[in-house]
Design a protein around this motif. Structure first.
Motif, PDB file in Angstrom:
ATOM      1  N   LEU A   1       1.751 -45.290 -37.844  1.00 27.59           N
ATOM      2  CA  LEU A   1       1.775 -45.458 -36.391  1.00 27.59           C
ATOM      3  C   LEU A   1       2.885 -44.625 -35.770  1.00 27.59           C
ATOM      4  CD1 LEU A   1       1.055 -49.282 -36.057  1.00 27.59           C
ATOM      5  CD2 LEU A   1      -0.502 -47.373 -35.666  1.00 27.59           C
ATOM      6  N   GLY A   2       4.005 -44.473 -36.513  1.00 28.15           N
ATOM      7  CA  GLY A   2       5.052 -43.590 -36.022  1.00 28.15           C
ATOM      8  C   GLY A   2       4.574 -42.154 -35.979  1.00 28.15           C
ATOM      9  N   ARG A   3       3.757 -41.803 -36.948  1.00 30.22           N
ATOM     10  CA  ARG A   3       3.206 -40.450 -36.995  1.00 30.22           C
ATOM     11  C   ARG A   3       2.286 -40.186 -35.813  1.00 30.22           C
ATOM     12  NH1 ARG A   3      -1.661 -38.833 -39.550  1.00 30.22           N
ATOM     13  NH2 ARG A   3      -1.731 -36.621 -40.074  1.00 30.22           N
ATOM     14  N   ILE A   4       1.595 -41.227 -35.334  1.00 31.89           N
ATOM     15  CA  ILE A   4       0.665 -41.056 -34.213  1.00 31.89           C
ATOM     16  C   ILE A   4       1.376 -40.477 -33.005  1.00 31.89           C
ATOM     17  CG2 ILE A   4      -0.755 -42.269 -32.515  1.00 31.89           C
ATOM     18  CD1 ILE A   4      -1.407 -44.284 -34.655  1.00 31.89           C
ATOM     19  N   SER A   5       2.496 -41.104 -32.636  1.00 29.92           N
ATOM     20  CA  SER A   5       3.210 -40.693 -31.434  1.00 29.92           C
ATOM     21  C   SER A   5       3.672 -39.249 -31.539  1.00 29.92           C
ATOM     22  CB  SER A   5       4.404 -41.622 -31.204  1.00 29.92           C
ATOM     23  OG  SER A   5       5.147 -41.196 -30.085  1.00 29.92           O
ATOM     24  N   ILE A   6       4.211 -38.879 -32.709  1.00 28.64           N
ATOM     25  CA  ILE A   6       4.702 -37.518 -32.904  1.00 28.64           C
ATOM     26  C   ILE A   6       3.547 -36.531 -32.850  1.00 28.64           C
ATOM     27  CG2 ILE A   6       5.837 -35.964 -34.523  1.00 28.64           C
ATOM     28  CD1 ILE A   6       7.360 -38.438 -35.573  1.00 28.64           C
TER      29      ILE A   6
ATOM     30  N   GLU B 259      -7.160 -31.721 -35.552  1.00 27.80           N
ATOM     31  CA  GLU B 259      -8.037 -32.859 -35.802  1.00 27.80           C
ATOM     32  C   GLU B 259      -8.801 -32.676 -37.110  1.00 27.80           C
ATOM     33  OE1 GLU B 259     -10.551 -33.353 -32.440  1.00 27.80           O
ATOM     34  OE2 GLU B 259      -8.904 -33.722 -31.038  1.00 27.80           O
ATOM     35  N   VAL B 260      -9.259 -31.459 -37.362  1.00 28.13           N
ATOM     36  CA  VAL B 260      -9.962 -31.171 -38.612  1.00 28.13           C
ATOM     37  C   VAL B 260      -9.040 -31.381 -39.803  1.00 28.13           C
ATOM     38  CG1 VAL B 260     -11.075 -29.370 -39.982  1.00 28.13           C
ATOM     39  CG2 VAL B 260     -11.607 -29.585 -37.546  1.00 28.13           C
ATOM     40  N   GLU B 261      -7.797 -30.940 -39.679  1.00 23.63           N
ATOM     41  CA  GLU B 261      -6.828 -31.119 -40.757  1.00 23.63           C
ATOM     42  C   GLU B 261      -6.557 -32.602 -41.008  1.00 23.63           C
ATOM     43  OE1 GLU B 261      -2.119 -30.254 -41.737  1.00 23.63           O
ATOM     44  OE2 GLU B 261      -3.125 -29.092 -40.174  1.00 23.63           O
ATOM     45  N   ASP B 262      -6.408 -33.376 -39.928  1.00 18.11           N
ATOM     46  CA  ASP B 262      -6.179 -34.822 -40.076  1.00 18.11           C
ATOM     47  C   ASP B 262      -7.357 -35.492 -40.770  1.00 18.11           C
ATOM     48  OD1 ASP B 262      -3.705 -34.703 -38.908  1.00 18.11           O
ATOM     49  OD2 ASP B 262      -4.409 -35.240 -36.908  1.00 18.11           O
ATOM     50  N   LEU B 263      -8.572 -35.063 -40.422  1.00 15.58           N
ATOM     51  CA  LEU B 263      -9.763 -35.631 -41.052  1.00 15.58           C
ATOM     52  C   LEU B 263      -9.787 -35.314 -42.540  1.00 15.58           C
ATOM     53  CD1 LEU B 263     -12.492 -37.009 -41.045  1.00 15.58           C
ATOM     54  CD2 LEU B 263     -13.516 -34.874 -40.202  1.00 15.58           C
ATOM     55  N   GLU B 264      -9.426 -34.092 -42.898  1.00 16.93           N
ATOM     56  CA  GLU B 264      -9.384 -33.705 -44.311  1.00 16.93           C
ATOM     57  C   GLU B 264      -8.351 -34.533 -45.075  1.00 16.93           C
ATOM     58  OE1 GLU B 264      -8.649 -29.544 -44.254  1.00 16.93           O
ATOM     59  OE2 GLU B 264     -10.728 -28.999 -43.779  1.00 16.93           O
ATOM     60  N   ILE B 265      -7.206 -34.770 -44.441  1.00 19.41           N
ATOM     61  CA  ILE B 265      -6.168 -35.594 -45.078  1.00 19.41           C
ATOM     62  C   ILE B 265      -6.678 -37.013 -45.292  1.00 19.41           C
ATOM     63  CG2 ILE B 265      -3.886 -36.634 -44.748  1.00 19.41           C
ATOM     64  CD1 ILE B 265      -3.097 -34.064 -43.245  1.00 19.41           C
ATOM     65  N   PHE B 266      -7.345 -37.565 -44.285  1.00 23.00           N
ATOM     66  CA  PHE B 266      -7.895 -38.920 -44.381  1.00 23.00           C
ATOM     67  C   PHE B 266      -8.904 -39.005 -45.529  1.00 23.00           C
ATOM     68  CE2 PHE B 266     -11.166 -42.029 -42.689  1.00 23.00           C
ATOM     69  CZ  PHE B 266     -10.452 -43.150 -43.039  1.00 23.00           C
ATOM     70  N   GLN B 267      -9.805 -38.042 -45.618  1.00 18.01           N
ATOM     71  CA  GLN B 267     -10.798 -38.045 -46.686  1.00 18.01           C
ATOM     72  C   GLN B 267     -10.132 -37.954 -48.059  1.00 18.01           C
ATOM     73  OE1 GLN B 267     -14.648 -35.840 -45.808  1.00 18.01           O
ATOM     74  NE2 GLN B 267     -13.317 -34.888 -44.290  1.00 18.01           N
ATOM     75  N   ARG B 268      -9.122 -37.117 -48.159  1.00 19.23           N
ATOM     76  CA  ARG B 268      -8.422 -36.957 -49.433  1.00 19.23           C
ATOM     77  C   ARG B 268      -7.709 -38.243 -49.825  1.00 19.23           C
ATOM     78  NH1 ARG B 268      -5.813 -32.776 -48.244  1.00 19.23           N
ATOM     79  NH2 ARG B 268      -3.707 -33.568 -47.884  1.00 19.23           N
TER      80      ARG B 268
ATOM     81  N   LYS C 198      -7.443 -46.105 -38.095  1.00 22.72           N
ATOM     82  CA  LYS C 198      -7.108 -46.458 -36.719  1.00 22.72           C
ATOM     83  C   LYS C 198      -6.211 -45.397 -36.091  1.00 22.72           C
ATOM     84  CE  LYS C 198      -4.688 -50.173 -36.129  1.00 22.72           C
ATOM     85  NZ  LYS C 198      -4.375 -51.625 -36.131  1.00 22.72           N
ATOM     86  N   ALA C 199      -5.281 -44.863 -36.889  1.00 20.79           N
ATOM     87  CA  ALA C 199      -4.417 -43.804 -36.383  1.00 20.79           C
ATOM     88  C   ALA C 199      -5.229 -42.573 -36.019  1.00 20.79           C
ATOM     89  CB  ALA C 199      -3.358 -43.448 -37.422  1.00 20.79           C
ATOM     90  N   LEU C 200      -6.177 -42.220 -36.885  1.00 23.43           N
ATOM     91  CA  LEU C 200      -7.034 -41.063 -36.638  1.00 23.43           C
ATOM     92  C   LEU C 200      -7.870 -41.267 -35.389  1.00 23.43           C
ATOM     93  CD1 LEU C 200      -7.572 -38.397 -38.185  1.00 23.43           C
ATOM     94  CD2 LEU C 200      -9.542 -39.527 -39.232  1.00 23.43           C
ATOM     95  N   LEU C 201      -8.362 -42.479 -35.203  1.00 22.96           N
ATOM     96  CA  LEU C 201      -9.178 -42.786 -34.032  1.00 22.96           C
ATOM     97  C   LEU C 201      -8.358 -42.695 -32.751  1.00 22.96           C
ATOM     98  CD1 LEU C 201     -11.791 -43.820 -32.736  1.00 22.96           C
ATOM     99  CD2 LEU C 201     -11.031 -46.150 -33.241  1.00 22.96           C
ATOM    100  N   MET C 202      -7.157 -43.240 -32.782  1.00 25.49           N
ATOM    101  CA  MET C 202      -6.309 -43.234 -31.586  1.00 25.49           C
ATOM    102  C   MET C 202      -5.875 -41.822 -31.220  1.00 25.49           C
ATOM    103  SD  MET C 202      -4.003 -46.622 -32.387  1.00 25.49           S
ATOM    104  CE  MET C 202      -3.012 -46.467 -30.907  1.00 25.49           C
ATOM    105  N   MET C 203      -5.682 -40.979 -32.228  1.00 28.09           N
ATOM    106  CA  MET C 203      -5.266 -39.603 -31.967  1.00 28.09           C
ATOM    107  C   MET C 203      -6.410 -38.761 -31.421  1.00 28.09           C
ATOM    108  SD  MET C 203      -2.879 -38.744 -35.250  1.00 28.09           S
ATOM    109  CE  MET C 203      -2.921 -37.003 -34.863  1.00 28.09           C
TER     110      MET C 203
END
Length: 390
Positions: A11-16, A31-40, A82-87
């Motif tokens: 959640l701290g990462r979200i704000s940054i 956003e694509v990079e965040d999605l790749e991180i989430f999948q990994r 949830k972080a990915l969704l909010m971002m």
């Protein structure tokens, strides 16, 4: 890292990251990079579960320790989702296809997960009572010198244990109601007496009449289609991934813990074999299905590792009791000692970990409730913004 710590850091990462994305022209690339991180991360967590040690370890597949690890894994995935969704929640996209369909379907799966969490938490109560019966047998068989009285007491408790497991299996498999002779933290005098003589049926509260764990899981796994084309790089993919995580986690919990009406769940539900994050999930599914089919032939209230050991040791010790003659031979007593020590060790582990597991299931429940409210709020706001003023 504990799930709560992981969520806090994320959640701290979200704000940054939100400020970074707003300041960058390449927001879509981020956003694509965040999605790749989430999948990994999802793939790595399931791979860790798949790599659980053998029976000599503490996290054997479908053991209490493994289920606690599964619950922690779910909480971490949920926090990151949830972080990915909010971002990446662009109201103009959330109210359009395919999200206008995927989000309501996701919310339906969430509601069904809440029912399953309740059923699993109640099922753990049954498991705790299996443990108590095993402890009675351990106490009797550890007495020295051991005589007919101790053996009869142990046999009575072990017969009650095996019978209770069979009743739990029959009632939960057929969706039949069982007697409510256990309530949270309170036992009546009648139920105490029943327990002492082993004359009881299920000790868990029941879900609503006709409720079915199998139907819940089947409904959750329906309409799960992997995003294609451009949809695979947008928010449709995180919803698809998290939906699969929900289905797998709830299915695994139902496989392990006694739950009402589970017929037909010893089969594979569809997982996207072409996606790398799903491979370890498929591997786990195949292992659990294999175990389920083996136990289904014999009849079992659940695949929880500790329960399977209780059942096997209980049956072996009943055979010892049937052939017991005083005074017992030294060789027979040595074999008895080994089995009783193993039974006592399992009881200790159950005593230490069952309540924390139940607390984790409740934490999962409350986290799901909060997340559902947040996703629903985002969806409602997007819907209002997309609705033209009259």
């Amino acid at each position: 890292m504990p799930a709560t710590d992981y969520q806090g850091s994320f959640l701290g990462r979200i704000s940054i990251r939100r400020n970074q994305v707003m300041a960058m022209e390449g927001g879509h690339d981020q956003e694509v990079e965040d999605l790749e991180i989430f999948q990994r991360h999802v793939g790595d967590r399931f791979a860790d579960l798949l790599a659980s040690p053998t029976e000599d370890g503490n996290e054997v597949l479908l053991s209490i320790a493994w289920l606690r690890k599964l619950a922690d894994m779910f909480l971490c995935c949920e926090a990151e989702f949830k972080a990915l969704l909010m971002m990446g929640s662009d109201p103009s996209q959330i109210s359009k296809p395919p999200l206008d369909r995927l989000i309501p379907e996701f919310l339906e799966r969430v509601v069904k997960s809440l029912d399953i969490c309740n059923a699993v938490s109640l099922g753990i109560e049954s498991v705790r009572n299996f443990q108590k019966l095993a402890e009675i047998a351990v106490s009797a068989l550890q007495q020295r010198p051991i005589g007919d009285g101790q053996v009869r007491r142990a046999k009575k408790a072990l017969n009650s244990l095996i019978t209770a497991m069979m009743v739990e299996d029959k009632d939960h498999s057929n969706g039949k109601s069982t007697e409510r002779s256990w309530s949270f933290g309170r036992r009546s005098a009648a139920s105490n007496k029943e327990r002492a003589f082993g004359q009881f049926r299920s000790l868990s509260w029941n879900m609503a009449k006709g409720w079915s764990a199998a139907k819940q899981i089947h409904a959750m796994s329906s309409n799960l289609t992997a995003p294609r084309g451009g949809e695979s790089s947008g928010l449709a993919m995180p919803f698809f991934i998290m939906s699969n995580v929900f289905v797998f986690v709830m299915w695994a919990l139902v496989a392990a813990i006694p739950c009402q009406e589970r017929n037909g769940l010893a089969t594979h539900f569809p997982l996207p074999r072409q996606l790398s994050w799903a491979q370890p999930m498929i591997g786990l599914q195949e292992k659990i299905v294999e175990e389920w089919k083996k136990k289904e032939k014999k009849g079992s209230p659940g695949l929880l590792f500790e329960m399977q050991r209780l059942e096997k040791l209980g049956q072996s010790l009943i055979e010892f009791a049937d052939s017991f003659q005083f005074p017992a031979e030294a060789e027979s007593l040595q074999e008895l000692k080994v089995q009783v020590e193993e039974l006592a060790d399992i009881c200790r582990k159950m005593e230490e970990d069952l309540v924390p597991l139940q607390q984790q299931i409740r934490e999962v429940f409350h986290r799901i409730v909060r997340s559902r409210a947040e996703v629903l709020d985002i969806y409602d706001q997007a819907t209002k913004l997309s609705t033209p003023n009259v």
